[in-house]
Design an enzyme around this catalytic site. Structure first.
Site, PDB file in Angstrom:
ATOM      1  N   SER A 131      -7.411   1.945  -2.222  1.00  0.00           N
ATOM      2  CA  SER A 131      -6.219   1.152  -2.510  1.00  0.00           C
ATOM      3  C   SER A 131      -6.672  -0.197  -3.048  1.00  0.00           C
ATOM      4  O   SER A 131      -7.671  -0.751  -2.589  1.00  0.00           O
ATOM      5  CB  SER A 131      -5.420   0.952  -1.221  1.00  0.00           C
ATOM      6  OG  SER A 131      -4.551  -0.146  -1.378  1.00  0.00           O
ATOM      7  N   LYS A 176     -15.654  -9.401   8.181  1.00  0.00           N
ATOM      8  CA  LYS A 176     -14.657 -10.304   7.586  1.00  0.00           C
ATOM      9  C   LYS A 176     -15.282 -11.628   7.185  1.00  0.00           C
ATOM     10  O   LYS A 176     -14.796 -12.306   6.292  1.00  0.00           O
ATOM     11  CB  LYS A 176     -13.526 -10.577   8.587  1.00  0.00           C
ATOM     12  CG  LYS A 176     -12.676  -9.361   8.892  1.00  0.00           C
ATOM     13  CD  LYS A 176     -11.432  -9.287   8.032  1.00  0.00           C
ATOM     14  CE  LYS A 176     -10.502  -8.227   8.556  1.00  0.00           C
ATOM     15  NZ  LYS A 176     -10.010  -7.258   7.643  1.00  0.00           N
ATOM     16  N   GLU A 194       2.046   1.708  -3.374  1.00  0.00           N
ATOM     17  CA  GLU A 194       0.928   2.154  -4.225  1.00  0.00           C
ATOM     18  C   GLU A 194       0.699   3.655  -4.047  1.00  0.00           C
ATOM     19  O   GLU A 194       0.519   4.388  -5.025  1.00  0.00           O
ATOM     20  CB  GLU A 194      -0.343   1.369  -3.855  1.00  0.00           C
ATOM     21  CG  GLU A 194      -1.524   1.685  -4.768  1.00  0.00           C
ATOM     22  CD  GLU A 194      -2.827   0.995  -4.331  1.00  0.00           C
ATOM     23  OE1 GLU A 194      -2.807   0.208  -3.376  1.00  0.00           O
ATOM     24  OE2 GLU A 194      -3.859   1.274  -4.978  1.00  0.00           O
ATOM     25  N   GLU A 224       0.831  -1.205   0.000  1.00  0.00           N
ATOM     26  CA  GLU A 224       0.000   0.000   0.000  1.00  0.00           C
ATOM     27  C   GLU A 224       0.867   1.258   0.000  1.00  0.00           C
ATOM     28  O   GLU A 224       0.558   2.242  -0.669  1.00  0.00           O
ATOM     29  CB  GLU A 224      -0.922  -0.022   1.229  1.00  0.00           C
ATOM     30  CG  GLU A 224      -2.101   0.913   1.140  1.00  0.00           C
ATOM     31  CD  GLU A 224      -3.142   0.610   2.221  1.00  0.00           C
ATOM     32  OE1 GLU A 224      -4.021  -0.243   1.972  1.00  0.00           O
ATOM     33  OE2 GLU A 224      -3.056   1.187   3.319  1.00  0.00           O
ATOM     34  N   CYS A 272      -8.311  -1.963   4.295  1.00  0.00           N
ATOM     35  CA  CYS A 272      -8.204  -3.190   5.096  1.00  0.00           C
ATOM     36  C   CYS A 272      -9.428  -3.470   5.944  1.00  0.00           C
ATOM     37  O   CYS A 272      -9.483  -4.474   6.636  1.00  0.00           O
ATOM     38  CB  CYS A 272      -6.944  -3.180   5.948  1.00  0.00           C
ATOM     39  SG  CYS A 272      -6.532  -1.583   6.580  1.00  0.00           S
ATOM     40  N   CYS A 320     -10.224  -1.632  14.736  1.00  0.00           N
ATOM     41  CA  CYS A 320     -10.560  -3.050  14.888  1.00  0.00           C
ATOM     42  C   CYS A 320     -10.688  -3.476  16.345  1.00  0.00           C
ATOM     43  O   CYS A 320     -11.413  -4.424  16.643  1.00  0.00           O
ATOM     44  CB  CYS A 320      -9.516  -3.915  14.212  1.00  0.00           C
ATOM     45  SG  CYS A 320      -9.233  -3.439  12.518  1.00  0.00           S
ATOM     46  N   GLU A 342     -14.745 -13.241  -5.441  1.00  0.00           N
ATOM     47  CA  GLU A 342     -13.436 -12.971  -6.056  1.00  0.00           C
ATOM     48  C   GLU A 342     -12.268 -13.388  -5.168  1.00  0.00           C
ATOM     49  O   GLU A 342     -11.122 -13.360  -5.600  1.00  0.00           O
ATOM     50  CB  GLU A 342     -13.321 -11.489  -6.450  1.00  0.00           C
ATOM     51  CG  GLU A 342     -13.302 -10.486  -5.297  1.00  0.00           C
ATOM     52  CD  GLU A 342     -14.690  -9.972  -4.898  1.00  0.00           C
ATOM     53  OE1 GLU A 342     -15.678 -10.702  -5.115  1.00  0.00           O
ATOM     54  OE2 GLU A 342     -14.763  -8.856  -4.356  1.00  0.00           O
TER      55      GLU A 342
END
Ligand SMILES: Cc1cc2nc3c(=O)[nH]c(=O)nc-3n(C[C@H](O)[C@H](O)[C@H](O)COP(=O)(O)O)c2cc1C
Ligand code: SF4
Ligand code: SF4
Ligand code: SF4
Ligand code: SF4
Ligand code: FES
Lengths: 407, 574
Positions: B318, B357, B281, B278, B298, B502, B365
């Site tokens: 991202s 999650k 990127e 990342e 994320c 999180c 995918e």
């Protein structure tokens, strides 16, 4: 012989409600002019001194309420006229608005001046579309005449739910939310419509204002019962001879209302009970008929004056059956926000049906009594608090009727 | 200040305090049900009602302000009768199947029933008989258990600005329902699970998959591998009677081996990897004029939110997969090869603080390894239950180390668990990559803490980069509206769907109050400070991964396994 006293209905039958000039010729809008020549606090003090208490049910001192809104600092304040009139059997606000809409507008405008509000709403019962037309005509004429000055009034149609007559549910409804009451405090005069200080008064309350300013607080305070001065418009329904409306001083007794104005029980039958104040009013037995109708006297016998609906029941009425229907009404009208009312109204209806069907026991009656007591002190709004009073008062005064149906 | 007497105890409390607050000062606990410390007062359950001297009506302690001279009785006979009756009413309309309920022994209603000695309920038991909503892979709603406190509605609309939950019907027919859809899947729900934390009872829960795990470890043909997300360690102890942050990492690892995992690896490994991918990127976008600001990717609840409400801004995300999915793709390719294990036999379980999650792992995918990359997602709470089931005494458990090749991590990965952590970790690496200098002070403290939106301008040796951090989707919405309006001054924005990041995820030990989130955040930074390596690019196993397998960040293999694309949800209501 007791006599009617027309203060609120002073112009009833004397003017054409669709003609503002009639109202003005009868002295209308002079009080508003007078108010504007006084300081805001002087207007409020005059109303306070008159002792006028709210005619919508809660009986709060009107001038006191206005003081709170006056003192609250805000860039905008609102005046709301509560014309939801959802009580079955009640139509006194309709009579006032139909026959003298300007008396309500004038009262609202005086309130607006006194508290510093330039915007008013009339929250009118959805089932009264023709009243809305009359009100809109009156507003248009008042605007054209310029009598309201910078005070703007708009009519909003009610959503049809009984609970929307509760002032904070009404406010939520105007704001476009679910019509559910808010917890209080804060009260609307401090935090109301769109979070701004707001006065909510009943139609009849507003209709009293102009006369008070015209004739003076002392004159008004001398009418009727000292703790709840003035008059009250009552609507008589049920088993009375004259099913009509009357305006009487507040020191009139229930007996006078039923027998002198109502003409007594229809069909020569005997009196059984009277329920005053609407669906949530207490049931009053013959032994208490000499009670005055004023707020405090009624409260002292565990009853209410409420909206002024008087439902008379003769000896043939099955009290338990009547109360079961009322319990059903409240199960249906509970908004569902607070637990004791949401669950309690449903349970009360279930228990009442059980008893009414002859399947109940003494324990069921005792449970209803306890449930009713809890609801009356623990529910969030007046609906749930008042809903059990028909059950509680009939268990108290008509216990034999219950016992006759028990297993 | 107001002088108030609570049950005979005199206290002086600030003006505007509620009875509830005054009672706390007096050392009296008034029971509550709809009250939530971080939400607006609702006053709808009426369980907290108290007697105020001179008033006929009982007053709700949570909403009633005190006044000077107020005398309150919080447990008088009149109050207890009312409270008991209200609880009886609620319970009589409730399934009361505590024994098989996910909230057994952790339920506010159950605790109240115990406290008020509810035995013979005079009201006949009735249950609505409404169906459960199992439409999403993440969240299960059991409307029969709902007590209509509306805390979930508040969490979803005010904290998360999703408005997936609303009220329908009136009176006794009132229900909390998915808004704008027949079920949660059909609604704008992003599966963040914040409503679960808000719910006092078992009416909203995670989709519990304990049985699937038990079946996997019972299968001798399966190699059961786990990854642990950065936010788990600080919180898992709360599930087994320890304090926040108290569970040592290696004891936790040992506990997982007791549950039957064959290999214990770490999502922290792929968190470090994420920083390299990342970070590069971002530098590429800055250099080549790519879409900016770039958003972190994320947090799958956040991805769902962006796909639902900001489909026009998907190019700003991202392309990096979340660390969970990077791990999933690598464990069945790189790691399997390195360990000589047939990837078809690997059953990959991730332990996550997150309900979203579960959904992310099920995305069609997410099969770049040639298999479903992550087979099962267990939340922290589910693992807590498994630990209790296994009867482990953690004070006696010998520590154990992570297994090789995808188990090493740095402090930069640890802080992924807290809001601002991804930003801080990225800055630690990006700074050194861009400037070639060693960072003196690794602590980007602007990024830390519970402030809803945090921002800073970072000087990378002359190149100024403006960054912002938002946690809780209502804050994300503010930042996104700015981007949509073309008024965002930022180059890089970190978003985590859950308040606090999180550590406050929808799968964490039930967290009613934000003070608990703040406590977990503190524990995260203590762990970071204590580690020898605190920069992602120093992770030795990540270095090996690049040398032997990926070759370079954003390279061909990375694109195949570590990056993804996004799809507008095209929900009919938008
Ligand atoms: C369930 C419920 C229904 C009510 N309906 C009305 C109504 O239809 N009209 C009204 O004026 N007040 C109604 N009230 C009382 C209002 O809440 C409020 O007290 C009143 O409008 C205040 O005006 P007042 O002070 O002039 O009486 C209702 C209250 C409750 C609890
Ligand atoms: S008492 Fe009844 S009507 Fe009033 S808020 Fe509670 S549920 Fe709604
Ligand atoms: S929600 Fe609570 S009270 Fe209800 S069944 Fe579950 S544990 Fe029992
Ligand atoms: S999971 Fe999140 S988005 Fe979905 S209903 Fe719950 S709070 Fe709302
Ligand atoms: S689902 Fe839970 S949080 Fe939501 S209203 Fe029902 S009981 Fe309250
Ligand atoms: S906690 Fe006060 S009314 Fe629910």
């Amino acid at each position: 012989m007791a006599e009617e006293m027309r203060v609120v209905l002073r112009n009833y039958g004397k003017i054409d409600p669709l003609k503002i000039d009639d109202y003005i010729n009868a002295g209308g809008y002079k009080s508003l002019e007078k108010a504007r020549s006084m300081s805001q606090m002087d207007v409020i003090n005059e109303v306070k001194k008159s002792g006028l208490r709210g005619r919508g049910g809660a009986g709060f001192n009107c001038g006191q309420k206005w003081t709170f809104a006056y003192q609250a600092q805000a860039d905008q304040k609102y005046v709301i006229c509560n014309a939801d009139e959802g009580e079955p059997g009640t139509y006194k606000d309709r009579i006032i608005m139909e026959n003298d809409p300007h008396s309500v507008l004038e009262g609202m405008a005086i309130c607006g001046y006194a508290i510093g509000a330039t915007k008013g709403y009339i929250y009118c019962r959805g089932e009264y579309p023709y009243v809305v037309d009359i009100l809109n005509t009156a507003i248009a004429q008042a605007k054209e005449k310029g009598v309201l000055g910078n005070f703007d009034v708009e009519v909003r149609m009610g959503a049809g739910a009984y609970v929307c007559g509760e002032e904070t549910a009404l406010i939520e409804s105007i704001e476009g939310h679910r019509g559910e009451p808010r917890y209080k405090p804060p009260f609307p005069p401090v935090i109301g419509l769109w979070g701004k200080p707001t006065i909510v008064n009943n139609v009849e309350t507003f209709a009293n204002i102009a006369v008070i300013l015209e004739k003076g607080a002392d004159w008004y305070a001398g009418l009727g019962a000292p703790s709840y001065p003035g008059t009250k418009v009552l609507t008589l329904t049920g088993d009375v001879v004259n099913k009509t409306f009357v305006e009487v001083p507040t020191n009139t007794t229930i007996r006078q209302v039923i027998y002198e104005f109502g003409g007594g029980i229809a069909g020569g039958k005997a009196f059984k009970a009277v329920q005053i104040g609407g669906t949530s009013g207490g049931f009053i037995p013959a032994s208490l008929l000499d009670t005055q109708i004023d707020f405090d006297s009624m409260a002292a016998i565990g009853a209410t004056l409420g909206s002024g609906a008087v439902l008379v029941m003769d000896e043939t009425r099955d009290i338990v059956d009547v109360v079961e229907r009322i319990a059903k009404f409240f199960e249906h009208e509970s908004c569902g926000k607070c637990a004791p009312c949401r669950e309690g109204t449903m349970r009360m209806h279930k228990l009442m049906s059980k008893v009414n069907q002859g399947k109940g026991t003494a324990q069921d009656v005792a449970l209803m009594d306890k449930l009713g007591r809890v609801m009356s002190v623990a529910c969030l709004c007046g609906l749930g608090q008042a809903a059990p009073s028909p059950v509680l008062t009939t268990i108290k005064h008509f216990k034999a009727d219950y016992d006759a149906k028990l297993q | 200040m107001a002088n108030v007497t609570i049950d005979g105890i005199k206290v002086s409390v600030p003006d505007g305090s509620t009875i509830l607050q005054a009672a706390q000062v007096a050392g009296v606990r008034v029971p509550t049900l709809c009250y939530h410390p971080d939400q607006a007062v609702k006053a709808n359950c009426r369980v907290c009602v108290c007697e105020v001297e001179g008033q006929r009506l009982l007053q709700a302690a949570c909403s009633q302000p005190v006044y000077d001279g107020m005398v309150v009785k919080t447990h008088s006979p009149k109050v207890v009768e009312a409270r008991k009756t209200i609880l009886e009413l609620i319970l009589a309309h409730h399934p009361q199947d505590c024994l098989s309920c996910i909230r057994n022994q952790n339920c506010e209603l159950q605790a109240l029933a115990e406290e008020y000695a509810i035995r013979e309920n005079p009201f006949e038991k009735m249950v609505r008989g409404l169906p459960k909503d199992t439409s999403t892979p993440s969240i299960v709603r059991d409307p029969d258990k709902c007590v209509l406190c509306r805390r979930c509605v508040y969490a979803c609309s005010v904290f998360q600005s999703v408005n997936a939950l609303g009220l329908e019907n009136r009176g006794n027919h009132a229900m909390v329902v998915p808004s704008l859809g027949k079920d949660l899947l059909d609604s704008p729900c992003v599966m963040c699970g914040q409503c679960i934390h808000a719910c006092p009872v078992g009416a909203i829960t995670e989709n519990e998959q304990i049985d699937e795990f038990l079946a996997a470890v019972a299968d001798p043909d399966k190699v059961v591998v786990t990854q642990i997300a950065p936010a788990i360690r600080v919180a898992i102890g709360e599930e087994v009677g320890m304090k926040t942050g108290e569970m040592p990492m290696e004891v936790f690892v040992a506990g997982l081996r007791q549950l039957g995992f064959d290999y214990v690896l770490h999502t922290n490994f792929t968190a470090d990897l994420t920083i390299l991918e990342e970070g590069n990127e971002l530098l590429k976008r800055l250099k080549e004029g790519g879409k900016l600001p770039m958003f972190t990717s994320c947090s799958p609840g956040w991805i769902n939110f962006c796909e639902t409400f900001y489909p026009d801004l998907l190019d700003n995300l991202s392309t990096c997969k979340s660390p969970q999915q990077m791990f999933g793709a690598l464990v069945k390719t790189y790691w399997a090869e390195k360990m000589g294990i047939d990837p078809a036999k690997i059953y990959s379980v991730s332990i996550m603080p997150c309900t979203a999650k579960k959904f992310e792992a099920s995305r069609p995918e997410m099969k770049d390894s040639g298999f479903r990359d992550v087979d099962l997602v267990l939340t922290t709470r589910e693992v807590g239950r498994l630990f209790r089931m296994a009867g482990i005494d953690f004070s006696k458990l010998a520590p154990s180390k992570f297994d090789s090749w995808m188990g090493a991590y740095t402090g930069a990965a640890v802080i992924f668990g807290a809001t601002g952590g991804v930003m801080e970790a990225a800055l630690r690496t990006v700074y050194e990559v861009v400037t070639g200098k060693t960072l003196e002070d690794l602590n980007f403290t602007f990024a830390r803490g519970m402030e809803g939106i945090k921002e800073a301008e970072i000087d990378l040796d002359g190149t100024k980069v403006k960054v912002a951090i938002g946690h809780g989707l209502a804050n994300a919405r503010k930042l996104m509206d700015q981007v949509r309006a073309g008024q965002s001054p930022y180059h890089f924005i970190e978003i985590m769907a859950c308040p606090g990041g999180c550590i406050g995820g929808g799968g964490q030990p039930l967290t009613k109050a934000n003070v608990k989130r703040a406590e977990r955040i503190d524990a995260i930074y203590v762990e970071d400070e204590g580690l020898p390596l605190r920069k992602s690019h120093e992770n030795p196993e990540v270095k090996v991964l690049y040398e032997e397998f990926l070759h370079e960040p954003l390279g061909h293999k990375s694109h195949e396994l570590l990056h993804t694309h996004y799809t507008p949800k095209n929900k009919k209501f938008l």
